[in-house]
Design an enzyme around this catalytic site. Structure first.
Site, short mmCIF file in Angstrom:
data_model
loop_
_atom_site.label_atom_id
_atom_site.label_comp_id
_atom_site.label_asym_id
_atom_site.label_seq_id
_atom_site.Cartn_x
_atom_site.Cartn_y
_atom_site.Cartn_z
N VAL A 81 47.80 40.17 34.02
CA VAL A 81 47.23 38.90 33.56
C VAL A 81 47.38 38.73 32.06
CG1 VAL A 81 45.10 37.53 33.40
CG2 VAL A 81 45.62 38.78 35.50
N HIS A 131 47.49 40.59 41.06
CA HIS A 131 48.02 41.51 42.06
C HIS A 131 49.53 41.31 42.17
CE1 HIS A 131 43.87 42.06 44.18
NE2 HIS A 131 43.92 42.53 42.96
N ASN A 145 40.91 36.59 36.89
CA ASN A 145 41.05 37.73 35.96
C ASN A 145 41.87 38.85 36.60
OD1 ASN A 145 39.02 38.16 37.81
ND2 ASN A 145 37.62 39.16 36.39
N GLY A 172 49.10 40.97 29.76
CA GLY A 172 50.23 41.59 29.07
C GLY A 172 49.83 42.74 28.15
N ASP A 218 43.90 47.61 39.13
CA ASP A 218 45.31 47.99 38.96
C ASP A 218 45.65 49.29 39.67
OD1 ASP A 218 45.57 45.74 37.25
OD2 ASP A 218 44.57 46.92 35.70
#
Ligand code: IMP
Ligand code: MG
Length: 343
Positions: A249, A43, A40, A251, A13
């Site tokens: 992915v 982007h 997993n 939240g 991230d």
């Protein structure tokens, strides 16, 4: 023309999606190819106010002319992949290596419900259990799956051939250095090594074929899931600084801490970084938002960049100044000329 690999320097991230989308639009690679673990990773990139998210396709999908490939080392969630192929209308330009691994429902189920997954705080995407099955040589691979047959290709050959022919290849890493199974904060890590060498191995590219390793560092550090985060801020403090983010992915809210020079230096070493892309500088220095030139940055922002270059001994060549892919300062040409002069 060179091959460049883009990797994350912290815990994922860092903004790889935006950097890759920008590089693809600007440098026009003939192939963009994804290494790393699999779905997993999420982007994100924004072009002219519209935000896109990908979990399987390379973020270079932003540029509509390059081939989009997925290396043998990567895990495929067939449902997620097919959905993205359709969303981006990418049918004619996707190639999945014959030997990419296949995540099945049982892997997702185990990843969502096992005790170990909950201790690690995994994404629940089935990646860990699928890689465990791959190590046991029980995992299905892409060539076993009928609905993928139109997309199969010999990705390692295609990538090496493109480089032989003088084409430019952009390689997309996923996750971040300290989520590496080998070099990260074990056991709170992902299910594979994710440093630059492994990203290249995922797609079948030997170590001498890569010219540039672009290490993406965010202006502060975030982490989702369990595991130590040095200097972690309270949720309130992170929110006050505008550092509270939500994971693509899962939240989940990301934990946040200030920029960590020691981790960054170690990431430079582990990845043999040749350039640094520094993202989200506008979050630390709001006066820099949307800046397109180095000269538009404030004194404090320039000082921050200078301290990174001084302590890491690697040039900051790309600086993200906002969400949009074109909110960026691209200093690659300038830094290259500076280097030539020193020589
Ligand atoms: P797994 O990769 O789903 O097994 O999760 C293992 C650890 O890596 C968890 O802490 C996840 O939150 C983290 N992780 C995996 N992929 C990413 C990513 O792309 N971005 C951020 N964290 C990730
Ligand atoms: Mg992400």
């Amino acid at each position: 023309m060179p091959a460049s690999v883009v990797v994350g320097g912290f815990f994922g991230d860092e903004g790889k999606g935006k950097i890759i989308a920008y590089l693809a639009l600007k440098d026009k690679p003939s192939i963009a190819v994804r290494g790393g673990v699999g779905p997993n990773a999420g982007h994100t990139f924004t072009i002219n106010g519209k935000t896109y998210k990908v979990r399987m396709l390379p973020s270079a999908v932003a540029y509509d002319k390059c081939m989009l490939m997925i290396g043998a080392g990567v895990l495929i969630d067939v449902h997620v992949l097919l959905k993205e192929v359709e969303e981006f209308n990418a049918q004619s330009r996707v190639r999945v290596d014959h030997q990419a691994g296949i995540i099945e429902d049982k892997h997702k189920h185990e990843d969502k419900h096992s005790k170990q997954s909950s201790i690690i705080g995994t994404t629940g995407s089935g990646s860990g259990p699928a890689n465990a099955d791959r190590a046991l040589r029980l995992l299905k691979v892409a060539k076993d799956i009928d609905v993928l047959k139109d997309y199969l290709g010999d990705v390692s050959y295609l990538v090496n051939k493109a480089l032989d022919d003088g084409e430019y290849v952009l390689i997309e890493g996923t996750q971040g250095t300290f989520l590496s199974l080998y070099h990260g904060t074990y056991p709170y890590v992902t299910s594979k090594d994710v440093t630059a060498s492994s990203i290249c191995a995922d797609i079948g590219l030997g170590p001498k074929r890569v010219d540039d390793v672009i290490l993406v560092l965010k202006s502060y550090v975030t982490r989702v899931g369990s595991g130590h985060l040095e200097g972690e801020l309270s949720r309130d403090e992170a929110a006050r600084r505008g550092w509270l983010e939500v994971a693509t992915v899962t939240g989940r809210e990301r934990r946040a801490a200030p920029f960590n020079f020691n981790l960054a230096a170690r990431a430079v070493m582990l990845n043999s970084a040749t350039q640094i892309a520094l993202t989200k500088i506008d979050i630390l220095f709001p006066e820099c938002k949307h800046a397109k030139e180095y000269g538009e940055l404030s004194k404090d922002a320039k000082e921050f960049i200078r301290s990174i270059e001084e302590r890491l001994k690697v040039k900051v060549t790309l600086i993200g100044t906002g969400e949009d892919v074109y909110d960026i300062i691209d200093l690659r040409e300038e830094k290259r000329r500076e280097k030539e002069k020193v020589k």
